[in-house]
Design a protein around this motif. Structure first.
Motif, PDB file in Angstrom:
ATOM      1  N   GLU A 142       7.211  17.621   8.655  1.00  0.00           N
ATOM      2  CA  GLU A 142       7.096  17.516   7.205  1.00  0.00           C
ATOM      3  C   GLU A 142       7.811  16.280   6.662  1.00  0.00           C
ATOM      4  O   GLU A 142       7.457  15.736   5.623  1.00  0.00           O
ATOM      5  CB  GLU A 142       7.641  18.784   6.534  1.00  0.00           C
ATOM      6  N   LEU A 143       8.811  15.820   7.419  1.00  0.00           N
ATOM      7  CA  LEU A 143       9.574  14.654   6.969  1.00  0.00           C
ATOM      8  C   LEU A 143       8.689  13.426   6.805  1.00  0.00           C
ATOM      9  O   LEU A 143       8.996  12.526   6.034  1.00  0.00           O
ATOM     10  CB  LEU A 143      10.689  14.336   7.975  1.00  0.00           C
ATOM     11  N   LEU A 144       7.618  13.393   7.581  1.00  0.00           N
ATOM     12  CA  LEU A 144       6.732  12.232   7.506  1.00  0.00           C
ATOM     13  C   LEU A 144       6.167  12.033   6.106  1.00  0.00           C
ATOM     14  O   LEU A 144       5.768  10.932   5.755  1.00  0.00           O
ATOM     15  CB  LEU A 144       5.585  12.378   8.509  1.00  0.00           C
ATOM     16  N   ARG A 145       6.145  13.135   5.310  1.00  0.00           N
ATOM     17  CA  ARG A 145       5.647  12.987   3.953  1.00  0.00           C
ATOM     18  C   ARG A 145       6.499  12.057   3.111  1.00  0.00           C
ATOM     19  O   ARG A 145       6.074  11.552   2.085  1.00  0.00           O
ATOM     20  CB  ARG A 145       5.551  14.367   3.261  1.00  0.00           C
ATOM     21  N   LEU A 171      -3.084  13.866  10.265  1.00  0.00           N
ATOM     22  CA  LEU A 171      -3.026  15.165   9.591  1.00  0.00           C
ATOM     23  C   LEU A 171      -2.343  16.198  10.501  1.00  0.00           C
ATOM     24  O   LEU A 171      -1.562  17.030  10.024  1.00  0.00           O
ATOM     25  CB  LEU A 171      -4.432  15.621   9.196  1.00  0.00           C
ATOM     26  N   ASP A 172      -2.620  16.112  11.791  1.00  0.00           N
ATOM     27  CA  ASP A 172      -1.926  16.983  12.754  1.00  0.00           C
ATOM     28  C   ASP A 172      -0.424  16.713  12.769  1.00  0.00           C
ATOM     29  O   ASP A 172       0.401  17.621  12.737  1.00  0.00           O
ATOM     30  CB  ASP A 172      -2.464  16.749  14.170  1.00  0.00           C
ATOM     31  N   GLN A 173      -0.125  15.448  12.833  1.00  0.00           N
ATOM     32  CA  GLN A 173       1.274  15.009  12.887  1.00  0.00           C
ATOM     33  C   GLN A 173       2.056  15.541  11.681  1.00  0.00           C
ATOM     34  O   GLN A 173       3.187  15.995  11.806  1.00  0.00           O
ATOM     35  CB  GLN A 173       1.270  13.480  12.856  1.00  0.00           C
ATOM     36  N   TRP A 213       0.824  -1.205   0.000  1.00  0.00           N
ATOM     37  CA  TRP A 213       0.000   0.000   0.000  1.00  0.00           C
ATOM     38  C   TRP A 213       0.860   1.258   0.000  1.00  0.00           C
ATOM     39  O   TRP A 213       0.382   2.349  -0.347  1.00  0.00           O
ATOM     40  CB  TRP A 213      -0.941   0.030   1.211  1.00  0.00           C
ATOM     41  N   GLU A 214       2.126   1.118   0.376  1.00  0.00           N
ATOM     42  CA  GLU A 214       3.008   2.281   0.418  1.00  0.00           C
ATOM     43  C   GLU A 214       3.099   2.946  -0.947  1.00  0.00           C
ATOM     44  O   GLU A 214       3.478   4.111  -1.059  1.00  0.00           O
ATOM     45  CB  GLU A 214       4.409   1.865   0.883  1.00  0.00           C
ATOM     46  N   ARG A 215       2.772   2.214  -1.981  1.00  0.00           N
ATOM     47  CA  ARG A 215       2.814   2.788  -3.330  1.00  0.00           C
ATOM     48  C   ARG A 215       1.691   3.799  -3.552  1.00  0.00           C
ATOM     49  O   ARG A 215       1.826   4.716  -4.365  1.00  0.00           O
ATOM     50  CB  ARG A 215       2.699   1.659  -4.353  1.00  0.00           C
ATOM     51  N   TYR A 216       0.581   3.580  -2.860  1.00  0.00           N
ATOM     52  CA  TYR A 216      -0.602   4.393  -3.133  1.00  0.00           C
ATOM     53  C   TYR A 216      -0.982   5.311  -1.979  1.00  0.00           C
ATOM     54  O   TYR A 216      -1.827   6.180  -2.143  1.00  0.00           O
ATOM     55  CB  TYR A 216      -1.790   3.479  -3.452  1.00  0.00           C
ATOM     56  N   ALA A 217      -0.407   5.073  -0.819  1.00  0.00           N
ATOM     57  CA  ALA A 217      -0.834   5.804   0.368  1.00  0.00           C
ATOM     58  C   ALA A 217       0.360   6.352   1.121  1.00  0.00           C
ATOM     59  O   ALA A 217       1.473   5.841   1.009  1.00  0.00           O
ATOM     60  CB  ALA A 217      -1.647   4.882   1.277  1.00  0.00           C
ATOM     61  N   ASP A 218       0.103   7.410   1.883  1.00  0.00           N
ATOM     62  CA  ASP A 218       1.128   7.997   2.731  1.00  0.00           C
ATOM     63  C   ASP A 218       1.061   7.438   4.138  1.00  0.00           C
ATOM     64  O   ASP A 218       2.023   7.523   4.905  1.00  0.00           O
ATOM     65  CB  ASP A 218       0.958   9.522   2.767  1.00  0.00           C
ATOM     66  N   ALA A 219      -0.089   6.916   4.471  1.00  0.00           N
ATOM     67  CA  ALA A 219      -0.265   6.332   5.796  1.00  0.00           C
ATOM     68  C   ALA A 219      -1.295   5.219   5.688  1.00  0.00           C
ATOM     69  O   ALA A 219      -2.079   5.168   4.725  1.00  0.00           O
ATOM     70  CB  ALA A 219      -0.744   7.390   6.786  1.00  0.00           C
ATOM     71  N   GLY A 220      -1.258   4.330   6.655  1.00  0.00           N
ATOM     72  CA  GLY A 220      -2.187   3.215   6.610  1.00  0.00           C
ATOM     73  C   GLY A 220      -2.664   2.834   7.995  1.00  0.00           C
ATOM     74  O   GLY A 220      -1.889   2.860   8.952  1.00  0.00           O
TER      75      GLY A 220
END
Lengths: 709, 709
Positions: free
Chosen positions: B700-703, B693-695, B652-659
């Motif tokens: 920003e690195l989390l992106r 979303l808060d995090q 899912w990492e291909r399509y999503a930023d978080a899961g």
């Protein structure tokens, strides 16, 4: 207490003769048990009542008369092992655990079956974590194979440690099965091997109710089961009236325990859901009977239909003696082991360490400090690393699914695990103290049996399996069950990647790593050379509650000066650092050297500086700190990472921005030609990385997407 | 030409009586063949010579005397099917394809075995893509199960289309096996079912050389094979001198073809690597013999040791008649079908459409245009969608591994595929024209047999399998072989996700989707309601060269107004759009409605606008344009995507930023409680998304990283 006869300590526990044991209370006990099951399913209107009700008399025979166990010392080392391979009938086992006095299984707990109680001890299938449960079962066919492993563990420990008059290990394994274990391939594989190995300490009890989910078993199976079992080397006993004939069942079970040179198969005819309105039909299998039917059963049995969960005093008393009897056996065995240790101090100390699941403290010292510099296949490296350990540490039982010449797991002087009589009957050398197991072409049973050996007692035996990596797809359900049960089983898998060559796409494991990288509690490790192979084995042997796959190459690989065995423990580590690098290359296993070569070429021919990370194990990397992970990958500094691995990319998107991976099946070509065919030559790889860096400059959006090169 | 007898057209092809057929040239043919194999392996110093050499006389018996086939019309519909289940002996088959005149298998091509020629027709194991090969084999045990499927296909087509005097389908299936097929579980499952089904049109030939990779088969198997086969419902024939006794082998094979009501097992004693210096040993299995040994063989046989690849004129002539004989059979059959079609126009037209692999043109119309609005489990939706198609379209053979009550694949009036005599022997109703198959608890054989049915002729039969999704791990090697061979097999898998509940962690498929999403040429589709289930079946039935898994829920799911069956075809599509959205929620399958509910709650309680994408199939989405993919996900606009699925996140990492995913094994709890336990209630899910979303605002690195919530 042990019984001294002519000064020789006998291990056989005290027991009363059978005739004295049989009770007149059976009718009441059976009725009470059956109503209890019906009530337990009716409570939340779900579950599997039919099988448990049909098997009531078998349970009474086992827990009251035949099995050696200690409800108040559930982990008594020399206890008989009981495996409920038809795990959906778990209420059968839970109810007997309750009745026989296992402390954890309170009446409240028993009634938690199918409730939403999070800490319930009555899950939908038996789970190894709970008192009195030997293995987790449920996926059909696994349990019977586990039972074969449990019996093999007994055989090996007995042959290794027992001395005349001191049978410190002599427990029996009992396994309950339904029709499915005689249909599932893994069960059939295990049955065949058990017959070959002549495991006379294994008794399988077939709950022959002739019903499966779809209806009559005749829908799908009309073979002569008994003849098939005999042909497979088993002794077969029939019990016609399995619903009531406790004496007949006990006699059959005792014959199983006394078997001379074959495992025993007891074919017991029962009626599923006996005395319910759906008795003898598939409907009784997986649904509660309904309040009216349960009430009718109670009326039929002379019970009050208004009362639920009734266990009368007579029934309580019937099982009352069992904890004390168990403690007596425990004490007798403790004394036996003490006497044995006095007589054989060294062996006794070793045995007691094994009981505790300890490895010799110095096991790591057997691993070579360094390796020959010549190119070596990591499957050969595995042998260099592990065989010296296997030779010295008796914990390891090493087996292969008929790939001895390929897997390199034979140590000097290894002895096969075989029945000793095989020497005279067909010239096969070995005995039960042997620790090298020829499983035959039975990958699935190999791994399920290994789970059983590992479950005998935590880390007392650490099973090693070996085969081609691709064939671990055959074994996957058992690999999963090992990981799920936190069993330490190590799978030595060779011929990973397309580099294995000519055997072609059916043997080239494009997508298999994706399964094992996603599987919880499993380390899938791809070492890149001998040094990393040492790291892989150290990680796997150190992981006491985790299963591992060590995934190695068929073909020779260069020995790399930058690799570190302790790097493997981190899952990924920097092989080649450069503060000015504009790209990170992730190298893995058999293709690790490619990453280094590409980095050199990028620098030499294009002036691009690349850093290289070796990435043998995603799960170990996940366990590292966020800081370590960021420092290793440096993606947070805006440096893109490119993974090079001829597998499906799935999962790498977490660590890389782009991948040189494969999304189709492989191709039958010699290894080097296969690499070339799929673009895994250094020229093509280098161009792809450089091309990607150019592409990034032109389309910043690509940074949000995993790019396949 | 068909033979008219009393005006009745007989389908039996013309043949000479056996005595006239046997030739005096056998000795030379066998020697030539054996040296050819030795040379082919020696050439590149690799491959598997031993088995092929041992089986030479079996091959001569089959290709010269017994099998009905047409080298110049390899796809002759009514040809006998030959399966080399011990696929590593592929040179055996390649050499006979060459000798008997298959045009593609030129001498040059034959010599490409183990070369690095990319377009070689001689891969390391037989591959279905090549002329004269019926199925791809290699992973052991698959081939024999495929052969059972091929024989079942014949039975079904014959029972459906043959009419008195017009046996338009009556071919026999021949399957060569080694020891492994008698050890591998999938082989044993298939053997058991074939005996039950009384497939008298199946003959298995056991190359009994008593040698496996590890050495003597006695290392791992000492059972009475013949007795076991008899107990499984097979007729057993022994051939003692399998290296030379062509007459005896032919007699046994002819008995196999004439079998009355059982499949036939021919136990042929052979010597692996006959006449080489390693004859009768494991060394002969998987390595070239060495130049000296090959030269010695030639000297022994009176051949010139300096000459290689010698096929003399006598040997060429020995096989020369076979193409013409084949063409005669083809013409006879064509005439038969023409006469049949004249006699039975409607049936004939239908049969010819089936031969071409056509479905009735209107198959899609049988799918309901809409569905009841009440909550429905998608396993039930599967039935609503597919059963009307199955009822009307004879192409579909639908089976289950003993889970009929769970999988909902029974259509009104379905008839079981069974031997008709089962009615009298045990009251089981069915016949060979039936299209519902009770496979028993044999998931692996179910899928491998289905591959065989699908391979009979492209799309003539489209097999459907069904079971719990988790048990498709048992069947995974066969699912893989179906995808690898581009066979259209559709797997209806129910009880996906932790929502299936009480059966617990052994049945909850946390990591299994990762395997199937990575597996090439396989569609893994998780529909979210009935409408999407319709889309899933349309996609699977439309994918003529691809296997599919339709993964459905045990529990009821709400019917969603936003879902579209044509959306499924795109893999992912927008369910709920909003230009001002700050987050995209990816919803999948049984948990799709969660995503919609979370979006509502985010808006209502936190003022966060979310768009929702339904994502039933990653592979179908991958096939879309970059533009479509970006527009659907909108990550390129900086909108983070969060996937909600109680599976391992891998991929899912291909399509999503978080899961919001699961990285441990499941837990035994009722479905709703299991969802709650793992945080899949709307409150918790909503908090996690908002928290993320808060995090993101704080780091920003989390992106750059996939975040597990």
């Amino acid at each position: 207490m042990t019984v001294a006869t002519n000064g020789v300590h006998k291990s056989k526990p005290s027991a009363l003769p059978l005739v004295q044991k049989l009770s007149k209370d059976h009718d009441l006990v059976l009725k009470t048990f059956r109503l209890l099951i019906a009530d337990l399913c009716q409570q939340f209107s779900g579950g599997h009542p039919g099988g448990a009700i049909g098997m009531a008399a078998i349970g009474v025979s086992l827990w009251k008369y035949v099995m050696r166990y200690a409800p108040h010392t559930p982990d008594f080392f020399n206890r008989d092992r009981f495996v409920l391979s038809n795990g959906h009938t778990c209420l059968f086992q839970y109810s007997f655990l309750h009745l026989t006095g296992y402390k954890a299984m309170t009446f409240d707990q028993l009634k938690s079956y199918h409730s939403d109680r999070v800490d319930a001890l009555c899950p939908g299938h038996p789970e190894i974590e709970h008192e009195g449960i030997e293995v987790t079962t449920g996926p059909l066919g696994q349990g019977i194979a586990n039972a074969v492993g449990l019996a093999m563990a007994t055989k090996n420990l007995a042959a290794t440690y027992n001395r005349p008059g001191y049978d410190v290990v002599d427990n029996h394994t009992w396994c309950m099965i339904g029709d499915a274990c005689l249909q599932e391939g893994v069960g059939l594989e295990a049955i065949s091997l058990a017959g070959h190995l002549r495991l006379n300490n294994l008794t399988v009890i077939y709950d022959n109710n002739q019903i499966t989910c779809d209806g009559s078993v005749d829908l799908t199976n009309t073979e002569d089961v008994n003849a098939k079992m005999r042909a497979s080397g088993w002794d077969v006993i029939d019990v016609e009236d399995g619903c009531f004939d406790i004496e007949g069942i006990v006699r059959a079970l005792e014959r199983g325990r006394a078997a001379q040179d074959k495992p025993t198969f007891i074919n017991v005819r029962t009626v599923i859901g006996l005395d319910s309105h759906v008795a003898g039909t598939a409907v009784a299998h997986g649904a509660a009977f309904g309040t009216k039917s349960v009430a009718d059963m109670k009326t039929l049995y002379g019970f009050n239909p208004e009362e639920h969960f009734v266990i009368g005093e007579t029934v309580r008393q019937f099982f009352q003696n069992l904890p004390a009897r168990g403690e007596q056996w425990v004490q007798e065995w403790n004394q036996l082991v003490a006497d044995y240790t006095a007589q054989y101090p060294e062996l006794g100390a070793e045995f007691q360490a094994r009981v505790k699941g300890e490895l010799p403290a110095n096991w790591e010292q057997y691993i070579p400090k360094s390796f020959p510099e010549k190119p070596t296949a990591t499957r050969a490296s595995s042998g260099l690393v592990f065989n010296p350990i296997a030779k010295e540490c008796k914990n390891f039982m090493v087996g292969t699914a008929d790939l001895s010449p390929s897997v390199n797991m034979i140590w000097p002087g290894k002895v096969d695990f075989q029945h000793p009589d095989l020497m005279t009957t067909c010239g096969i050398n070995g005995n039960y103290s042997g620790r090298y197991i020829h499983y035959g072409v039975r990958e699935h049973a190999m791994c399920a049996i290994s789970n059983g050996m590992a479950a005998y007692a935590r880390n007392t035996i650490i099973p090693i399996t070996s085969s081609f990596f691709m064939f671990y797809l055959y074994a996957a359900p058992a690999v999963r069950m090992g990981a799920l049960q936190h069993l330490q089983v190590i799978h030595a898998a060779t011929h990973d990647s397309i580099g294995m060559g000519e055997d072609g796409p059916t043997h080239q494991p494009i997508e298999l790593a994706a399964l094992y990288r996603a599987m919880p509690n499993l380390l899938y490790i791809r070492p890149g050379d001998s040094e990393e192979t040492a790291g892989a084995w150290i990680a796997a042997i150190g992981a006491k509650k985790t299963s591992s796959i060590i995934s190695t190459s068929r073909q020779t690989l260069p020995q790399l000066s930058q690799t570190r065995r302790d790097g493997v423990a981190h899952g990924a580590y920097v092989l080649s650092e450069d503060e000015s690098a504009t790209v990170t290359l992730l190298g893995v296993g058999a293709e690790l050297s490619f990453a280094l070569e590409v980095a050199d070429k990028l620098k030499a021919e294009r002036g691009i500086t690349a850093r290289v990370v070796s990435f043998p194990c995603q799960r170990l990397f996940e366990q590292q700190s966020l800081e370590y992970k960021r420092d290793t990958l440096r993606r947070h500094r805006g440096i893109p990472a490119v993974v090079i691995e001829p597998y499906a990319p799935n999962g790498w998107e977490r660590y890389a921005d782009a991948g040189i991976c494969i999304k189709r099946f492989g191709h039958s070509l010699p290894g080097k030609a296969a690499y070339k065919f799929f673009g895994y030559d250094i020229d093509t790889l280098t161009s792809k990385v450089a091309g990607y860096l150019d592409q990034l400059k032109g389309d910043e959006l690509l940074r949000n997407e995993f790019v396949e090169l």
